[in-house]
Design a protein around this motif. Structure first.
Motif, mmCIF file in Angstrom:
data_model
loop_
_atom_site.group_PDB
_atom_site.id
_atom_site.type_symbol
_atom_site.label_atom_id
_atom_site.label_comp_id
_atom_site.label_asym_id
_atom_site.label_seq_id
_atom_site.Cartn_x
_atom_site.Cartn_y
_atom_site.Cartn_z
ATOM 1 N N PRO A 123 30.109 -48.744 26.268
ATOM 2 C CA PRO A 123 29.248 -47.221 25.798
ATOM 3 C C PRO A 123 27.757 -47.269 26.194
ATOM 4 C CG PRO A 123 30.885 -48.190 24.026
ATOM 5 C CD PRO A 123 30.699 -49.360 25.137
ATOM 6 N N GLU A 124 27.000 -48.439 26.155
ATOM 7 C CA GLU A 124 25.741 -48.120 26.510
ATOM 8 C C GLU A 124 25.318 -49.070 27.713
ATOM 9 O OE1 GLU A 124 23.476 -48.905 22.485
ATOM 10 O OE2 GLU A 124 25.518 -49.791 22.106
ATOM 11 N N ARG A 125 26.131 -48.943 28.569
ATOM 12 C CA ARG A 125 26.034 -49.700 30.144
ATOM 13 C C ARG A 125 24.835 -49.730 30.626
ATOM 14 N NH1 ARG A 125 29.887 -45.811 30.047
ATOM 15 N NH2 ARG A 125 29.748 -43.999 31.514
ATOM 16 N N GLU A 126 24.192 -48.445 30.676
ATOM 17 C CA GLU A 126 22.869 -48.106 31.509
ATOM 18 C C GLU A 126 21.919 -48.992 30.883
ATOM 19 O OE1 GLU A 126 22.907 -46.611 34.266
ATOM 20 O OE2 GLU A 126 25.008 -45.881 34.218
ATOM 21 N N ALA A 127 22.090 -49.393 29.594
ATOM 22 C CA ALA A 127 20.913 -50.254 28.753
ATOM 23 C C ALA A 127 20.972 -51.494 29.149
ATOM 24 C CB ALA A 127 20.879 -49.783 27.337
ATOM 25 N N GLY A 128 21.916 -52.152 29.861
ATOM 26 C CA GLY A 128 22.082 -53.433 29.951
ATOM 27 C C GLY A 128 22.176 -54.142 31.330
ATOM 28 N N ASN A 129 22.359 -55.225 31.589
ATOM 29 C CA ASN A 129 22.943 -55.950 32.895
ATOM 30 C C ASN A 129 24.246 -56.619 32.624
ATOM 31 O OD1 ASN A 129 20.163 -55.979 33.921
ATOM 32 N ND2 ASN A 129 19.475 -57.266 32.144
ATOM 33 N N LEU A 130 25.130 -56.819 33.825
ATOM 34 C CA LEU A 130 26.260 -57.345 33.600
ATOM 35 C C LEU A 130 26.415 -58.466 34.697
ATOM 36 C CD1 LEU A 130 29.689 -55.822 33.118
ATOM 37 C CD2 LEU A 130 29.436 -57.256 35.109
ATOM 38 N N VAL A 131 26.818 -59.581 34.184
ATOM 39 C CA VAL A 131 26.557 -60.747 35.104
ATOM 40 C C VAL A 131 28.008 -61.425 34.990
ATOM 41 C CG1 VAL A 131 25.533 -63.091 34.965
ATOM 42 C CG2 VAL A 131 24.196 -61.328 34.406
ATOM 43 N N PHE A 132 28.655 -61.663 36.382
ATOM 44 C CA PHE A 132 29.794 -62.386 36.297
ATOM 45 C C PHE A 132 29.813 -63.778 36.008
ATOM 46 C CE2 PHE A 132 30.501 -58.738 39.495
ATOM 47 C CZ PHE A 132 31.761 -58.236 38.941
ATOM 48 N N THR A 133 30.779 -64.129 35.357
ATOM 49 C CA THR A 133 30.874 -65.444 34.871
ATOM 50 C C THR A 133 32.256 -65.981 35.256
ATOM 51 O OG1 THR A 133 31.915 -64.932 32.833
ATOM 52 C CG2 THR A 133 29.631 -65.077 33.103
ATOM 53 N N GLY A 180 26.751 -50.099 19.600
ATOM 54 C CA GLY A 180 25.749 -51.096 18.389
ATOM 55 C C GLY A 180 25.924 -52.598 18.856
ATOM 56 N N CYS A 181 26.479 -52.841 20.051
ATOM 57 C CA CYS A 181 26.405 -54.428 20.456
ATOM 58 C C CYS A 181 25.443 -54.673 21.441
ATOM 59 C CB CYS A 181 27.725 -54.488 21.172
ATOM 60 S SG CYS A 181 29.339 -54.123 20.113
ATOM 61 N N ASP A 182 24.773 -55.535 20.997
ATOM 62 C CA ASP A 182 23.576 -56.169 22.106
ATOM 63 C C ASP A 182 24.186 -57.149 23.236
ATOM 64 O OD1 ASP A 182 21.295 -55.230 20.622
ATOM 65 O OD2 ASP A 182 22.312 -56.465 19.155
ATOM 66 N N MET A 183 25.338 -57.747 22.990
ATOM 67 C CA MET A 183 25.723 -58.472 23.980
ATOM 68 C C MET A 183 27.328 -58.491 24.097
ATOM 69 S SD MET A 183 23.575 -61.878 24.111
ATOM 70 C CE MET A 183 23.607 -62.435 22.294
ATOM 71 N N ILE A 184 28.019 -58.508 25.146
ATOM 72 C CA ILE A 184 29.375 -58.178 25.253
ATOM 73 C C ILE A 184 30.143 -59.094 26.192
ATOM 74 C CG2 ILE A 184 31.626 -56.682 25.492
ATOM 75 C CD1 ILE A 184 29.734 -54.365 25.017
ATOM 76 N N ALA A 185 31.054 -59.914 25.767
ATOM 77 C CA ALA A 185 31.899 -61.011 26.617
ATOM 78 C C ALA A 185 32.968 -60.502 26.993
ATOM 79 C CB ALA A 185 31.906 -62.355 25.920
ATOM 80 N N LEU A 186 33.306 -60.855 28.107
ATOM 81 C CA LEU A 186 34.726 -60.075 28.878
ATOM 82 C C LEU A 186 35.437 -60.849 29.688
ATOM 83 C CD1 LEU A 186 33.031 -56.921 30.243
ATOM 84 C CD2 LEU A 186 33.937 -56.874 28.061
ATOM 85 N N SER A 187 36.717 -60.687 29.787
ATOM 86 C CA SER A 187 37.398 -61.655 30.639
ATOM 87 C C SER A 187 38.476 -60.798 31.444
ATOM 88 C CB SER A 187 38.510 -62.687 29.731
ATOM 89 O OG SER A 187 39.377 -63.306 30.412
ATOM 90 N N GLY A 188 38.575 -61.360 32.533
ATOM 91 C CA GLY A 188 39.417 -60.505 33.705
ATOM 92 C C GLY A 188 40.819 -60.632 33.431
ATOM 93 N N HIS A 189 41.440 -62.013 33.181
ATOM 94 C CA HIS A 189 42.842 -62.251 33.014
ATOM 95 C C HIS A 189 43.466 -61.545 31.862
ATOM 96 C CE1 HIS A 189 43.363 -65.682 30.435
ATOM 97 N NE2 HIS A 189 41.955 -65.969 30.533
ATOM 98 N N VAL A 224 37.637 -65.419 36.258
ATOM 99 C CA VAL A 224 36.412 -64.270 36.418
ATOM 100 C C VAL A 224 36.480 -63.571 35.088
ATOM 101 C CG1 VAL A 224 37.912 -62.492 37.544
ATOM 102 C CG2 VAL A 224 35.523 -62.381 37.843
ATOM 103 N N GLY A 225 35.225 -63.547 34.796
ATOM 104 C CA GLY A 225 34.941 -62.961 33.463
ATOM 105 C C GLY A 225 33.376 -62.172 33.707
ATOM 106 N N ALA A 226 32.777 -61.854 32.302
ATOM 107 C CA ALA A 226 31.636 -61.080 32.765
ATOM 108 C C ALA A 226 30.936 -61.215 31.250
ATOM 109 C CB ALA A 226 31.630 -59.682 33.310
#
Length: 371
Positions: free
Chosen positions: A56-66, A187-196, A204-206
């Motif tokens: 939702p607030e993608r422009e306010a943050g950084n996305l880093v691949f993991t 309203g989230c400050d950090m979000i953990a994601l998984s590709g699979h 791969v995740g982010a």
């Protein structure tokens, strides 16, 4: 074999596989300055935009691949703690969280963190009154899963994030099982994601985090990804994750309708089994059920035509009963007799009916043997 273990991992989407293929020959380092490297970097950037498009607030943050969600959660929890920017020592989470969160917090507890595990009701949902009492001006971080990986319940994330915000604490969302399937809460400050988990490959995740958050890197080396996470990125994995995210965004309503129909079918086919967790507040692709008198481990062995599980794939084989099911207050017999059936986009009604039939047949044989 009939695959009914979508919470463990999902079949790769053809679109994700197609996005990988141009990069599998190697020779394209996205951190190299030459033309091939720049082309790979462009593919990674496109993938990053595709993944962030669901935030939702993608422009306010950084996305880093993991490498996956486990690394993303470790990066968020430990990176925030080691940054030293916050003198608060309390971290609040739920008793039903994934081991990647609970074990990371256990590690920080040995370094002086005060860890509070919030209880859940018998339906698996957090006790918000106790959450409000626990989240105070000593709290540095609140973290919770959007959709529980074992029982599928959807936690009231907006309310938890608001409680964190009110006291100046950060909120970390483990969105692994909900990302791409449901609209993510704000309203989230950090979000953990998984590709699979959304039909991309394993590996791969982010982590997405707001730009005002300082995270101490856990990996040091070539200063890739603006120094947040060193290591050469795989353009193949990144592109596949991006393609899967774009497809999930396009298919979200259709996928939701499909799993709702499958869930109704599963309920009708397994009337003697009891659903674990809230039936109303859940991702319907997770059908976690129990029947006392059944040994789930033996059932998995006997119904060998079907791939399903007794709980989290990450915790299988450790010999310990599910901490999630125990937190619901289930009896030992109910925990032992619990199975998790997961289905999704590529599951057909015929496959589900056949799979459930094999499971019912194996359960009936087990009951006859024990009676």
């Amino acid at each position: 074999m009939i695959y009914l273990d979508y919470q463990a991992t999902t079949p790769m989407a053809p679109e994700a596989k197609a996005a990988m293929l141009p990069w599998l020959d190697g020779g394209a380092n996205p951190h190299s300055p030459h033309r091939i490297g720049r082309k790979a970097a462009a593919a990674v950037a496109i993938a990053k935009d595709q993944i962030a498009a669901l935030i939702p607030e993608r422009e306010a943050g950084n996305l880093v691949f993991t490498s996956g969600a486990t690394e993303a959660l470790n990066m968020a929890i430990k990176g925030l703690w080691f940054s030293g920017k916050n003198t608060r020592r309390k971290i609040v989470t739920l008793a039903t969280e994934h081991a990647a969160t609970l074990d990371s917090l256990g590690y920080l507890a040995r370094l002086g963190a005060e860890i509070v595990l919030l209880p859940v009701h018998s339906d698996g949902l957090v006790d918000l009154e106790k959450a409000a009492a626990a989240i105070d001006d000593k709290t540095a971080l609140v973290t919770a899963m959007f959709v529980n990986n074992e029982i599928g319940v959807i936690q009231p994330i907006a309310e938890l994030a608001k409680l964190a915000c009110q006291v100046g604490a950060y909120f970390l969302l483990d969105a692994v099982q909900g990302y791409g399937r449901l609209a993510l809460p704000e309203g989230c400050d950090m979000i953990a994601l998984s590709g699979h988990k959304i039909h991309a490959p394993i590996g791969v995740g982010a982590l997405w985090f707001k730009k005002d958050i300082t995270l101490t890197p856990l990996l040091h080396g070539g200063h890739q990804q603006e120094g947040f996470r060193s290591g050469t990125l795989s353009p193949a994995l990144s592109a596949a994750f991006g393609a899967a995210a774009a497809l999930a965004q396009q298919q979200q309503a259709k996928d939701q309708s499909h799993v709702a129909a499958l869930f109704a079918l599963a309920k009708a086919e397994m009337p003697d089994w009891i659903i674990n967790g809230s039936e109303d507040q859940r991702w319907l692709g997770n059908f976690n059920i129990h029947q006392e008198g059944i040994d789930s481990s033996r059932l998995i062995s006997d119904a060998r035509q079907v791939a399903f599980s007794a709980g989290s794939a990450c915790s299988s084989g450790n010999g310990r009963p599910s901490h999630v099911l125990k937190a619901l207050g289930l009896s030992q017999k109910a925990v032992r007799g619990s199975i998790r059936i997961g289905f999704g986009r590529y599951t057909t009604e015929e496959e589900l009916l056949s799979g459930l039939g094999y499971i019912r047949e194996a359960a009936e044989k087990q009951r006859r043997f024990l009676s």
